[in-house]
Motif scaffolding. Structure first.
Motif, short mmCIF file in Angstrom:
data_model
loop_
_atom_site.label_atom_id
_atom_site.label_comp_id
_atom_site.label_asym_id
_atom_site.label_seq_id
_atom_site.Cartn_x
_atom_site.Cartn_y
_atom_site.Cartn_z
N ASP A 101 3.33 -11.99 1.25
CA ASP A 101 1.87 -12.02 1.43
C ASP A 101 1.30 -10.62 1.63
O ASP A 101 0.31 -10.23 1.02
CB ASP A 101 1.48 -12.86 2.66
CG ASP A 101 1.49 -14.35 2.38
OD1 ASP A 101 1.68 -14.76 1.22
OD2 ASP A 101 1.31 -15.12 3.34
N SER A 114 -3.07 -2.53 7.50
CA SER A 114 -2.89 -1.87 6.20
C SER A 114 -4.05 -2.34 5.32
O SER A 114 -4.88 -3.14 5.76
CB SER A 114 -1.50 -2.20 5.63
OG SER A 114 -1.11 -3.53 5.92
N PRO A 115 -4.17 -1.84 4.07
CA PRO A 115 -5.39 -2.06 3.31
C PRO A 115 -5.95 -3.49 3.35
O PRO A 115 -7.15 -3.68 3.55
CB PRO A 115 -5.00 -1.65 1.89
CG PRO A 115 -3.99 -0.57 2.09
CD PRO A 115 -3.20 -1.01 3.32
N THR A 164 2.76 -7.66 1.00
CA THR A 164 3.03 -6.79 -0.15
C THR A 164 2.02 -7.07 -1.27
O THR A 164 1.42 -6.15 -1.83
CB THR A 164 4.47 -7.01 -0.66
OG1 THR A 164 5.38 -6.76 0.41
CG2 THR A 164 4.80 -6.08 -1.83
N TYR A 165 1.85 -8.36 -1.57
CA TYR A 165 0.95 -8.71 -2.67
C TYR A 165 -0.49 -8.31 -2.38
O TYR A 165 -1.14 -7.64 -3.17
CB TYR A 165 1.02 -10.22 -2.95
CG TYR A 165 0.23 -10.61 -4.17
CD1 TYR A 165 0.75 -10.40 -5.44
CD2 TYR A 165 -1.04 -11.16 -4.06
CE1 TYR A 165 0.01 -10.73 -6.57
CE2 TYR A 165 -1.78 -11.49 -5.18
CZ TYR A 165 -1.25 -11.27 -6.44
OH TYR A 165 -1.97 -11.59 -7.56
N PHE A 183 -5.56 -2.51 -2.49
CA PHE A 183 -5.52 -1.05 -2.68
C PHE A 183 -5.94 -0.68 -4.11
O PHE A 183 -6.62 0.33 -4.33
CB PHE A 183 -4.12 -0.50 -2.38
CG PHE A 183 -4.07 1.00 -2.38
CD1 PHE A 183 -4.46 1.73 -1.27
CD2 PHE A 183 -3.67 1.69 -3.52
CE1 PHE A 183 -4.44 3.12 -1.28
CE2 PHE A 183 -3.65 3.07 -3.54
CZ PHE A 183 -4.03 3.79 -2.42
N ALA A 184 -5.53 -1.53 -5.09
CA ALA A 184 -5.81 -1.22 -6.50
C ALA A 184 -7.30 -1.12 -6.77
O ALA A 184 -7.74 -0.33 -7.61
CB ALA A 184 -5.17 -2.28 -7.39
N ASN A 224 -1.80 -6.25 0.00
CA ASN A 224 -2.03 -4.81 0.15
C ASN A 224 -2.12 -4.14 -1.22
O ASN A 224 -2.98 -3.28 -1.44
CB ASN A 224 -0.89 -4.16 0.95
CG ASN A 224 -1.09 -4.32 2.44
OD1 ASN A 224 -2.22 -4.31 2.93
ND2 ASN A 224 -0.01 -4.45 3.17
N THR A 225 -1.22 -4.52 -2.11
CA THR A 225 -1.18 -3.93 -3.45
C THR A 225 -2.47 -4.22 -4.21
O THR A 225 -3.06 -3.32 -4.82
CB THR A 225 0.04 -4.47 -4.22
OG1 THR A 225 1.22 -4.10 -3.50
CG2 THR A 225 0.12 -3.92 -5.63
N MET A 226 -2.92 -5.47 -4.18
CA MET A 226 -4.11 -5.86 -4.93
C MET A 226 -5.38 -5.24 -4.34
O MET A 226 -6.25 -4.79 -5.07
CB MET A 226 -4.23 -7.39 -4.97
CG MET A 226 -3.06 -8.10 -5.66
SD MET A 226 -2.72 -7.56 -7.36
CE MET A 226 -3.93 -8.55 -8.27
#
Lengths: 374, 374
Positions: free
Chosen positions: B289, B227-228, B291-292, B298-299, B294-296
């Motif tokens: 780890d 994932s990202p 979730t955090y 991707f942003a 990937n979110t950051m």
């Protein structure tokens, strides 16, 4: 109102007094310095606002106590006192702060009167989902901010799990437009209550055991409690026609384990590691319990209770709730510097989560439904 | 093919031979009977298929080892050997089974050649999301079925976390209809590969370090990795134009901790509780780890790498992938009784999850986006 103002002041502007009180509490623990504890058995009392063995919450508080006792082979024995057994339900933080109990299992927003920022560590309306809140706590600024918020109380917070997204509530009036909220008498907890109030509802915080009779008698037109598992267990389906899902105000409300900081600090390193790991372990189990049981109860709900009409708030209602949520949060942030700090961090991460989930969980859930033809 | 047939037989129809081998392994441990262990320090070797300190996986394997060592104050010390340091990456199960190592951190689907049901414990295409898989393991039939599947190997599995939904992959050809899958050369792992193959793709399992060059040279037209967070770390954005999100085939792939069952059973009760809690604790941290990060990541992806075009598979493609997934799973279930049992349980729970999430996470994510005006 006076009580709330006093406590808000003590926790923020007047933090010095609280900090002094906390130091005094630490000093009082001096006889239990590290070497003595290392050799002896330590006994901790644990308090919760939950009735004994209540599903999801009481049972997982007991699991935490049992895990610590088992992992330490009794060198740290935790005895659980449920609601009212040692202190009244809403005196858990006071009890842990004063060392009457050494550990508590609760939810941060119960103590919003003492520090309004604590609201956000439980859940922000339209905020973080369960796994996102855990991520922000574990990897973002969350844990440090939570510890800073609790520091004046001499208490150390640990994430203890989550219920997942809750249900919007049981209604005897349809909510088709934001106008329908005006004059609505509703039982609702937390920040959601303030949002509903500003949109014209009259809100009350009926105790759990009285929600069903209050709905039944018409004392309230609507009531939110938790989600299908606990709502059905409390019989709410007997007292209302419309079940609005999901909740706008509790997308992933967390539970907490509070430890008296001075008691924690005099533990040996292995016992510290045990307390920390037990909290993490029970956190996972708690979300699993809610996810599993909500899913199973919901699956048979339609068949068992055919009178329930499941609804969702319209997009217009959601937009109005969203705008008012922002106003409420910005007002809170303007009044309290700690809330401002927590809100800024949580909101920035929430916005990033929305962008990511738009390409992750959201389409994954939609595509799964399509693929399975359900 | 012969090897696969042999191993499938040994793990299911011919389970007696494997069970006998497992008993022999247990007997070999006799000198380490309980009383001796209780007084002494125990040292365990841990093996993984991950490079040392690799984000998400290697780091959390190390966390597990460190937590057990810290909680037991060194009475159970776990030393981690990363990919190739003690055994080759894909011999982790063999090493734990033979007691060369006592514990492993891996993913069940790596051992699908030995027992095809193991595929499902990692992830079922269009199956359970991370928190749903954990719920099925902890509260449903999952853990008992997983232990039954591993029993012939003398190995005890523990849930060790999840990456959350992965990405569909990096493509240099657009996938607009199911026809576009025909002739596509794609790097893809697990059951997703079989689904793509039956829809006409030529699939390969390029090792992680070679994915970027393979995409760059045109040896493959498409490749999925994670994932990202990890995809960008591996530089895949440099080698492909279209980023399809999310993955249909890995909605919530799990990680596992495998423990030699005979070694576990001779531990004292406190050490057993410590191993169990450390696995649960590291499971939560692992999803946090991913979730955090990937979110950051991707942003900032859009800004840092403006050439990436994010796509999602069309509803028609999803329906075709869904139908073929069902065929693949039903074929697997028809060939192997253990797979049939696991599939029946997992599918029944997945269908209930779809019904519940339709009123829970799915609308919650959609409404949050609307409410925040994003």
């Amino acid at each position: 109102m006076k009580r709330r103002d006093f406590l808000t002041t003590a926790a923020t502007g007047g933090g010095a007094a609280a900090a002094a009180a906390s130091l005094a509490a630490t000093a009082a623990l001096a006889p239990l310095a590290a070497p003595a504890v290392a050799k002896d058995r330590v006994e901790w009392k644990m308090v919760t606002p939950w009735p004994r063995n209540s599903p999801g919450v009481g049972i997982n508080a007991q699991r935490f106590a049992d895990m610590v006792t088992a992992m330490s082979d009794g060198r740290l024995t935790i005895t659980l006192y449920s609601a009212g057994e040692l202190v009244p339900p809403f005196e858990v933080l006071d009890a842990v702060q004063s060392d009457l109990a050494q550990v508590g299992h609760a939810a941060s927003y119960y103590w919003q009167g003492k520090a309004p920022a604590l609201n956000l560590f439980t859940s922000m309306p339209f905020g973080l989902m369960a796994w996102e809140l855990d991520a922000w706590l574990a990897c973002g600024d969350g844990q440090a901010l939570w510890e800073e918020t609790y520091a004046p109380f001499g208490v150390l917070p640990f994430y203890a799990g989550n219920s997942g997204v809750q249900a919007g509530g049981w209604f005897n009036k349809e909510i088709n437009t934001v106008e329908d909220i005006k004059g609505l008498k509703m039982r609702i907890a937390g920040l959601g209550a303030e949002v509903m109030r500003r949109l014209g509802a009259a809100t009350v915080l009926t105790p759990p055991g009285e929600i069903m009779p209050a709905l039944m008698s018409g004392a309230v037109d609507a009531a939110e409690w938790v989600s299908p598992w606990l709502d059905i267990a409390f019989g709410l389906q007997k007292a209302a026609r419309y079940y609005y899902m999901p909740a706008f105000h509790e997308p992933g409300p967390s539970l907490e384990i509070l430890v008296n900081k001075a008691r924690y600090e005099i533990l040996t390193d292995d016992l510290k590691a045990i307390v920390r790991a037990a909290a993490q372990a029970v956190a996972g189990r708690t979300l699993a319990d809610f996810t599993y049981n909500n899913t199973m109860v919901f699956a048979e709900m339609a068949e068992k209770y055919p009178s329930i009409e499941i609804r969702t708030f319209s997009d217009d209602v959601i937009r109005a709730l969203g705008a008012m949520t922002r106003t409420v949060l910005e007002d809170m942030a303007a009044r309290d510097p700690m809330t401002a700090k927590v809100y800024a961090s949580m909101r920035a991460f929430t916005e990033r989560c929305v962008r990511y989930q738009d390409h992750a969980d959201l389409p994954a859930l939609r595509q799964r439904k399509l693929a399975l033809g359900l």
